[in-house]
Design an enzyme around this catalytic site. Structure first.
Site, PDB file in Angstrom:
ATOM      1  N   SER A   1     -10.542 -73.691  20.853  1.00  0.00           N
ATOM      2  CA  SER A   1      -9.217 -73.217  21.207  1.00  0.00           C
ATOM      3  C   SER A   1      -8.297 -74.420  21.293  1.00  0.00           C
ATOM      4  CB  SER A   1      -9.291 -72.514  22.565  1.00  0.00           C
ATOM      5  OG  SER A   1      -8.036 -72.508  23.189  1.00  0.00           O
TER       6      SER A   1
ATOM      7  N   ASN B   1     -14.545 -69.837  21.073  1.00  0.00           N
ATOM      8  CA  ASN B   1     -14.276 -68.431  20.775  1.00  0.00           C
ATOM      9  C   ASN B   1     -15.249 -67.874  19.739  1.00  0.00           C
ATOM     10  OD1 ASN B   1     -12.074 -68.299  22.538  1.00  0.00           O
ATOM     11  ND2 ASN B   1     -10.741 -69.243  20.998  1.00  0.00           N
TER      12      ASN B   1
ATOM     13  N   ASN C   1     -15.036 -44.757 -22.042  1.00  0.00           N
ATOM     14  CA  ASN C   1     -15.450 -44.121 -20.791  1.00  0.00           C
ATOM     15  C   ASN C   1     -16.933 -44.303 -20.481  1.00  0.00           C
ATOM     16  OD1 ASN C   1     -12.851 -43.295 -20.548  1.00  0.00           O
ATOM     17  ND2 ASN C   1     -13.198 -41.173 -21.147  1.00  0.00           N
TER      18      ASN C   1
ATOM     19  N   HIS D   1     -23.987 -45.471  29.300  1.00  0.00           N
ATOM     20  CA  HIS D   1     -22.609 -45.490  29.811  1.00  0.00           C
ATOM     21  C   HIS D   1     -22.189 -46.912  30.202  1.00  0.00           C
ATOM     22  CE1 HIS D   1     -22.670 -41.019  30.344  1.00  0.00           C
ATOM     23  NE2 HIS D   1     -23.908 -41.211  30.738  1.00  0.00           N
TER      24      HIS D   1
END
Lengths: 397, 397, 397, 397
Positions: A279, A287, A110, A156
């Site tokens: 792609s 991408n 341990n 926001h």
């Protein structure tokens, strides 16, 4: 079905596979740390007259030889070895004979396990903070290159105030520095010598010297009382994982921003071609896979943190085998964090803001003009704002 | 169905209820902190010549009056107020007239909210660390009362080594001290003045003095650059919640131990009657409800930590209304931690170990005897252990 | 510090506050369900001849009266009541005398609590699925209004293929229908009569009829064996919370899309003014707070799910007081889901796509033209794509 | 530091390693499922006249050959292959030439990946439910062997009512059956054909037949509209992981009970030696490691569930590379659940309850006797209980 419990194999092997789990793979990185821990223990035993100087020397040399061999790929930990500790123990005894067995006096599995783990994690913290630092340096280079380009300041997700590439990048740099500080602070929980706590209740009747191993291994203090050592399992590990999570989530938000800026509709940035993939359907499309994987890296850390927390929750005091499960999520998160910071630094060096595409609403300057009016004329802000808004409207026409 | 979206009520009220959420209840505790933040801001504005000394004095007096009235229960924040900030603002203007409006020059809702929150959280950290300390003191009193009683040391829930009430209690005390240190260290992330960052992009054209408010409010430093302030939202809150989670999980493990010791099969302890509840079916049975609720308190913190982490993950830089959701899980965890530490301290004072019922296996002393033999005769541990085991077996017969 | 453990109050009160927690507030919604459960139990006892028909009638009438009074606001559950069950029990005995006490024959607090909870949750599932359905209807109305407007189909946030408002909205509608189906399927775990399991080990020596209460209360089956009932605690609750989490996360992704479309840079949509809030600094700016709060609602559910899971993990079989903690996160998530679905439906009715602002890259049609060529000329796709790309390039020039 | 971002290696390789991650290892299990998906697609293309019957046959034969070779260990997916799909595609073209390329007409990587994954997961659900069933059978065998042994029924870990090994085991068996039903119900979300949705927006200008591939592959329905397919990513995966979590947590509670019963203080059970491990310090001690690892298996699933949920939360509609991260936690949990159920079944067969050590408090029978008195004499329960308690007290003396 792959990896099903193989009903043909003998029971012992199945139990071994369940109990040893992935340890033989995970533990490769612990070899030098378990060697260091064992050498320190042997040296302490010799200093206390509990083993002979010759035995201590043989143990030290044998372990060094094994560490070198492992680093060279001459041997590796197998499932049959179970873990790094058994792997080294059995090879040491094969190499130097009976002296190898004397190493385990006054030590339990341990405290041995935890010593190697803490030594590794202390190094990992340094490496992690260093990689986080590399991201902040990349942000600084970006500021040097393009810091003066104007950028809308968003609240926001709406344009709200004038900002700049410098302000944007420096905000992230500051938070990432803060994350690195968090990782460095996590060392506090690791920097305590567990050796000498044995199975969690100390070593009766043997004159061990815990400060000897503490000094040799560079721990800041001795972890005491002995019963605290196993109780603490999972806490330093959770803390480090938590701090990595904060870092990864900051990188994820940085990636979110770049992914937004990279949309055709924003077109604020070009990404380095090496960090995008083609792609198959639309060859002209590139991408931003790397940044998407960075954005989701925090999810891995959040999972790992829950895993670690849930492992120790509600357990009675003392060692339980459950604790073994902590290693996998912890190491997984460390590796991912190192890789993610490195690839983000690399990506940032290739990001190019396109000043021509970045358009700030005139309205963004209204607050500044209103503030100036307040200072000049001593009128309330709301009145100043109304006047500025009216002026801007008539300028538009 | 209770609390369903009430289709009869006007739209505005429903939107208000959704957006304001529980803020009007949660924010009661923030009144003195928002008052302190606003007074510091007004004093800075006056020092910079942006408002008159008379206005600053009127604002300060008005706010003090409101704080006192709130503490006395003369007013409280209503749903219509939305939150503490609007509640104070509208009452201040009603109280002192136009000067109340001048308070908002050079300040945004975003830095105002965060200032009050950080001031509160700094106090909460002190209170939390204090309550954790009270648990360690209760453990010390237990050690004074009963520390010398022998207790098996368990690994894998199996008796493994000799231990004692003192060793058991001191292990927990040490870890709880460590948890308190973690909570105190979380202050690092809170101790930075957000005032002056406004909506996250600073205050153009106004000569604000961020160090004035920093000193007045007792923040260790100014949080800069201004873009870092909103980016940091959720991180200090998550860190504090994480540190409380570690503390609650340590208390939970302590509770697990006591619940185990309290079983009829162990019968190691008596619990104070005030901390148990009667059973309606079996009047002689006393159930340890308090400790069971302590055991599961960590679950609440784990949920809250995930809630906070998930709120900010992947968000683009800058303020978003999402951040408002951080308050509920954070305050919930603070309250629960304060209550749980207090009740644990109280419970510990009534726990009584029953020495007669605690039986240690003879085998627990074998390691100690074998160690002594190693020292005395210089033989390997395994040989010594075999001899001891044989001796103990013959002693048994 | 608000809500600190009040050291001045008597111990009993503090313990009551810790153990009863928020139950007296949470339980208001359970009044009619506990009344239904108790009436069914009384009716069964009478049918089995264990209480007199008169007592059963008195109990039924008394409970009905209490339920009506509660609905009218004539009484409410206080902290001193502890929870709904004690509140009703004591009021019933006050109302009808000794007969009130006979109600508890053959019933334990454990099966009583679970009966009321399951009856409530079954109703909640219906309400939740209904509100999810309302969102899909709002999406259908959007399709009717504006479905034919072209929209880019995004992969990696990059324009990839032609799509439309109809395809976008119908994708969400389908997934939200799927979420509603998930919520309805969660009823499976709730639809089992717990009454008669008592404390988890049945009721020896009393001829109870579990199928009587099952039929009366409308449960699909009897939950058996009796030991399974308490073992199952937390599982139905976790499942329902999980299904709500999937729903909220789908709403969150819908909100993310609308928030993106609402940026000045996209300008794809207008949001209804009632669902946005003004900015104090920039009066012309409207902030999409409602959608931001919807985006983060899933975080609350994720926290609650972890909370519930962590409460029961590793507990030994049988009832523990820990289980009481399940109610708060569960009710919190139900309320939030009902409110969020309702406000999303309302918001969607006011969303207006602005066709003129939505520009699709020509390249988006390349795949379609190449496919047509493949069909017409039988050439491989890649060759067709190359030809189309070349043609499109020359069309551009 | 092990596995650090290797600064010596070329950039492309590092990016590949970051983006491909562990896919080449994880995907081995997907080979037969990707082969099945591709064969179905080729057969559909041929049926629609989009490729020749000869090409379709060549593709089918080629893929079968590759599947067989993979199963025999003749080839495996390498990092350079990136994943199973590229590995098969490149090998197929090497094997059968140009026809291999025609396979990709009308298909995108996105629907291809999901098809293979869903086919695998459907099989995994069957296997998982089967292994859960094996645990219930082991519990039945335990009941046959030792069901009649009396066991205390515990509430609050306190002896409360008489129970038995049969009642204890049957409670778990019922809940595990319920978990298996949950796993089977998760198939609902998987059983929809994604083929034909391509990148998430369908395949314009090609006459594909989605019902052809649906029937061939055995999906219950077609997943429509095409935009729902990518939106649904992570939901079926989260649901399956959630259901596995419930199962693992039930196994964990079963393990907790056995670990408690296995303490020296309870001594209710013997565990099979093969399922315990020796202690190096105390040779006579046997540690219940297997059950401890079972107890903590649920932690892994809880982590994985959070990981999966966090990956997709807040993402805009449409495919993102983030989704790739779902596979690792999902497969990790499936493997662990299969292994844990198998080892629990095996362990249960060796558990032996020791009737002599199990002592029930006399008080446990009081409720039964009081109930009998109620029936016999028609007195209230509380009065009956008082009489019984008094009788039992005098019997004791």
């Amino acid at each position: 079905m792959a990896r099903l419990w193989d009903k043909g194999s003998p029971l012992d092997e199945r139990v071994l596979r369940y109990t040893a789990g992935e340890d033989h793979q995970l533990d490769a990185r612990l070899v030098p740390y378990d060697v260091a821990g064992s050498k320190a223990h042997a040296s302490m035993l010799a200093a206390q007259g509990l083993i002979s100087p010759d035995d201590a020397a043989a143990i030290g040399n044998g372990l060094d030889q094994l560490a070198t061999g492992h680093a060279r790929g001459e041997w590796s930990i197998s499932l049959a070895d179970e873990d790094v500790h058994t792997a080294l123990e059995s090879r040491l005894t094969a190499l130097i004979g009976a002296a190898g067995g004397r190493l385990h006096l006054g030590r339990s599995r341990n405290d041995q396990v935890l010593t190697a783990l803490r030594l590794y994690l202390k190094d990992a913290c340094v490496a992690l903070a260093g990689e986080a630092g590399a991201v902040t340096l990349a942000l600084q280079r970006m500021i040097t290159r393009q810091g003066s380009i104007a950028l809308p300041g968003y609240t926001h997700l709406q344009q709200a105030m004038p900002s700049s590439v410098a302000l944007w990048a420096e905000g992230y740099a500051e938070e990432i520095r803060d994350d690195a500080a968090g990782i460095e602070a996590a060392v506090r929980r690791l920097d305590r010598n567990p050796l000498g706590s044995a199975a969690g209740f100390g070593v009766p009747a043997l004159p061990l010297d815990r400060s000897h191993t503490q000094r040799t291994l560079g721990f800041a203090s001795i972890h005491a009382p002995v019963t605290a050592v196993q109780l603490s399992r999972g806490k330093a590990e959770a803390e480090l994982t938590f701090q990595m999570l904060l870092l990864l989530n900051d990188l994820g938000r940085l990636a979110s921003d770049l992914l937004l800026f990279y949309t055709r509709e924003f077109s604020y940035v070009r990404l380095p071609e090496s960090m995008t993939t083609g792609s198959s359907i639309m060859p002209q499309k590139r991408n931003p896979d790397v940044l998407e994987l960075v954005r989701s890296a925090g999810a891995v850390a959040q999972g790992a943190l829950n895993e670690i927390i849930a492992i120790t929750a509600k357990l009675n005091a003392g060692y339980h085998r459950d604790l073994q499960r902590i290693k996998a999520p912890l190491f997984r998160t460390i590796d991912l964090t190192l890789e993610s910071t490195a690839i983000v630094a690399q990506t940032l060096d290739g990001v190019e803001f396109i000043a021509d595409n970045i358009v700030l609403d005139d309205g963004l300057y209204a607050a500044e003009r209103a503030n100036a009016l307040v200072v000049k004329e001593g009128i309330p802000f709301r009145e100043a704002y109304r006047r500025v808004a009216a002026e801007m409207k008539s300028e538009d026409e």
